[in-house]
Design an enzyme around this catalytic site. Structure first.
Site, PDB file in Angstrom:
ATOM      1  N   GLU A 275      -0.407   3.980  12.800  1.00 54.14           N
ATOM      2  CA  GLU A 275       0.614   4.978  12.455  1.00 54.14           C
ATOM      3  C   GLU A 275       0.659   6.196  13.379  1.00 54.14           C
ATOM      4  OE1 GLU A 275      -0.026   5.867   8.304  1.00 54.14           O
ATOM      5  OE2 GLU A 275       0.396   3.814   7.689  1.00 54.14           O
TER       6      GLU A 275
ATOM      7  N   GLU B 199       0.667  -6.060   6.280  1.00 53.06           N
ATOM      8  CA  GLU B 199       0.420  -5.448   4.963  1.00 53.06           C
ATOM      9  C   GLU B 199       1.567  -5.775   4.009  1.00 53.06           C
ATOM     10  OE1 GLU B 199      -0.597  -1.274   5.334  1.00 53.06           O
ATOM     11  OE2 GLU B 199      -1.736  -1.620   7.172  1.00 53.06           O
TER      12      GLU B 199
HETATM   13  C1  XIL Z   1      -3.815   1.990   1.152  1.00 45.62           C
HETATM   14  C2  XIL Z   1      -4.766   1.294   0.172  1.00 45.62           C
HETATM   15  O1  XIL Z   1      -4.157   0.121  -0.292  1.00 45.62           O
HETATM   16  C3  XIL Z   1      -5.113   2.214  -0.985  1.00 45.62           C
HETATM   17  O2  XIL Z   1      -6.135   1.624  -1.789  1.00 45.62           O
HETATM   18  C4  XIL Z   1      -5.594   3.581  -0.467  1.00 45.62           C
HETATM   19  O3  XIL Z   1      -5.798   4.443  -1.553  1.00 45.62           O
HETATM   20  C5  XIL Z   1      -4.576   4.172   0.491  1.00 45.62           C
HETATM   21  O4  XIL Z   1      -4.315   3.255   1.539  1.00 45.62           O
HETATM   22  N1  XIL Z   1      -0.816   1.696   5.277  1.00 45.62           N
HETATM   23  C6  XIL Z   1      -2.079   1.306   5.644  1.00 45.62           C
HETATM   24  C7  XIL Z   1      -3.077   0.975   4.599  1.00 45.62           C
HETATM   25  O5  XIL Z   1      -2.343   1.121   6.846  1.00 45.62           O
HETATM   26  O6  XIL Z   1      -4.386   1.271   5.005  1.00 45.62           O
HETATM   27  C8  XIL Z   1      -2.770   1.666   3.286  1.00 45.62           C
HETATM   28  O7  XIL Z   1      -3.686   1.196   2.304  1.00 45.62           O
HETATM   29  C9  XIL Z   1      -1.333   1.413   2.885  1.00 45.62           C
HETATM   30  C10 XIL Z   1      -0.378   1.946   3.924  1.00 45.62           C
END
Ligand code: XIL
Length: 373
Positions: free
Chosen positions: A156, A261
Site C-alpha cells: 500500500e 486478499e
Molecule cells: C487486516 C486483518 O484481516 C485484520 O485482522 C487486522 O486487524 C487488520 O488487517 N489489507 C491488508 C491486510 O494488506 O493485511 C489487512 O488485514 C486487510 C487490508
C-alpha cells in the site's frame, strides 16, 4: 422386503461416500491455471480450529498469514522479535505442502511507532530507519529462507490518485525506500518471489501509479516478481472489465499478477469511496447491518453470480494470474465482520459460519477451465 431395503440403503450409502470422495476441490479445479489459497489465523495454523483445517488442507495449496508476520506482531520492540506465531504458521504450511506467503515487510499500518522514532520520540534519520528496515527484513526473511516462497515486500505505498503515499517510510527515507526494501529482501533470500501489494489497483489513476512504480523498479533492475491486487471487492466494484484490464496492463510489464486478499462485501458501503484502508472506522448503525440472521436468497444468488464472474475473469489469464488467495476461510472469521464497521454480520467468503460450502463455492468450481481444454 427388509433385505431389499437393506441393499438399497447400503447402495445409496456407497454412492454417497463415493461422491463425497470425488467432490472437486478449489486447488484441483484450478490446477494448471493458478494456485488457490487463504489467509490463516492462529486458531487455524495452531490446529485448534479443526473444522477450518479440514477445509484448508482439502481446498488450498497456498497460504498467507492474516497478521502473524506483520511488524507489530513479529517485531514489537527494537530488540524483541516474537517468532512463535510465525514459526507455527510456517510449520503448518510445510506439513501441508503449501506455497507459503509472507505478509508483509514494509507497510504504514500495524507497525509500531518506535520504528520511526528515537528514545525521545523524535523522528529518526534516513540512515537509522534504513538500518532498522534492513535488520527487520534480513532477520525475518532470513529466518524463513527457502520456506516462505513469496513475500509481500511493500504494501500500500500509493494514494488513490496514483501518487506515493506520504507514509513515515516515505517522509524519512524518501521514495527509494521501496527499492531498498526489495533489495534487502532479495539479499536475504535470493530465491524468494517478491511482490508489490495494494488495493484499488483496478481504478485507473491508482493503477497508473502502480504501473509507473513497477516500470521504474524494473528499469533499475530491482528484483520484483509480481503485483498483488488485494481484491477486497463489493458486488459491483470493480467491474470485470476493470479487472481484465488490470491483469493485461501488468502482464505487459512482465510481472505476474496475484489476487491476494479476495473477499466480496455484500453489506452497504458506508461512504462514497470504496477502499481497503484499515484505518477507516465507521460508527455502527443497524441500517449498515441488514442481514444479522441470514442472507436472503436474492443476495445469495447475486453473490454466487459475482464469484462466478470473478473467477471466469481470472481464469481467462491462467499463468499470468498465478495465485488467487481468499482473505480468510469461512464467513465467521472474516475481518469484514468488523471492518469498516464493528460487529456486523458479513458473508464475503465461500464457506458459511458453520464451515459449510456456500452456493458460491460450486459456482467457483464450475467457472474453472475444463481440464485438457
Ligand atoms: C487486516 C486483518 O484481516 C485484520 O485482522 C487486522 O486487524 C487488520 O488487517 N489489507 C491488508 C491486510 O494488506 O493485511 C489487512 O488485514 C486487510 C487490508
Amino acid at each position: 422386503m427388509r433385505r431389499s431395503l437393506f441393499f438399497v440403503v447400503a447402495f445409496l450409502g456407497i454412492v454417497f461416500y463415493a461422491t463425497a470422495q470425488n467432490q472437486p476441490t478449489l486447488k484441483d479445479a484450478y490446477q494448471g491455471c493458478f494456485m488457490v489459497g487463504a489467509a490463516l489465523n492462529p486458531a487455524q495454523f495452531s490446529g485448534r480450529d479443526q473444522a477450518e483445517d479440514a477445509i484448508i488442507t482439502a481446498q488450498f495449496n497456498t497460504t498467507t498469514p492474516e497478521n502473524a508476520l506483520k511488524w507489530e506482531v513479529v517485531h514489537p520492540q527494537l530488540d524483541v522479535y516474537n517468532f512463535s506465531p510465525a514459526d507455527q504458521y510456517v510449520q503448518f504450511g510445510q506439513e501441508h505442502h503449501m506455497f507459503i506467503i509472507g505478509h508483509t515487510l514494509v507497510w504504514h499500518s500495524q507497525v509500531p511507532k518506535w520504528v520511526f522514532e528515537d528514545a525521545n520520540g523524535n523522528p529518526v534519520s534516513r540512515k537509522v530507519l534504513l538500518a532498522r528496515m534492513h535488520d527487520h527484513i534480513n532477520t525475518v526473511v532470513g529466518r524463513y529462507k527457502g520456506r516462505v516462497k513469496g513475500w509481500d515486500v511493500v504494501n500500500e505505498a500509493l494514494n488513490e490518485d496514483g501518487s506515493l503515499r506520504q507514509s513515515r517510510w516515505m517522509k524519512i527515507i524518501g521514495e527509494d525506500y521501496i527499492e531498498k526494501a526489495f533489495r534487502f529482501a532479495h539479499e536475504a533470500d535470493p530465491e524468494a518471489q517478491l511482490y508489490y501489494n495494494d488495493y484499488s489497483l483496478e481504478n485507473e489513476a491508482k493503477r497508473k501509479g502502480a504501473l509507473d512504480l513497477v516500470r521504474k523498479l524494473k528499469a533499475k533492475g530491482v528484483p520484483i516478481t509480481g503485483v498483488g491486487v488485494q481484491e477486497h471487492v463489493s458486488m459491483d466494484w470493480p467491474t470485470t472489465d476493470q479487472i481484465d484490464a488490470t491483469i493485461t496492463d501488468f502482464a505487459k510489464l512482465g510481472v505476474k499478477v496475484m489476487f491476494t486478499e479476495l473477499d466480496v462485501d455484500v453489506l452497504p458501503w458506508p461512504n462514497s469511496q470504496q477502499t481497503a484502508d484499515v484505518s477507516l472506522n465507521v460508527a455502527a448503525d443497524p441500517k449498515l447491518n441488514p442481514y444479522p440472521s441470514g442472507l436472503p436468497d436474492s443476495v445469495q444468488d447475486a453473490l454466487t453470480k459475482r464469484y462466478a464472474d470473478l473467477f471466469r475473469t481470472y481464469a481467462k489469464h491462467c499463468g499470468t494470474v498465478t495465485r488467487v488467495t481468499f482473505w480468510g476461510v469461512s464467513d465467521k472469521d472474516s475481518w469484514k465482520n468488523d471492518w469498516p464497521v464493528r460487529g456486523r454480520t458479513n458473508y464475503p467468503l465461500l464457506f458459511d459460519r458453520n464451515s459449510q460450502p456456500k452456493p458460491a463455492f460450486n459456482a467457483v468450481i464450475q467457472a474453472a477451465p475444463k481440464q485438457g481444454s
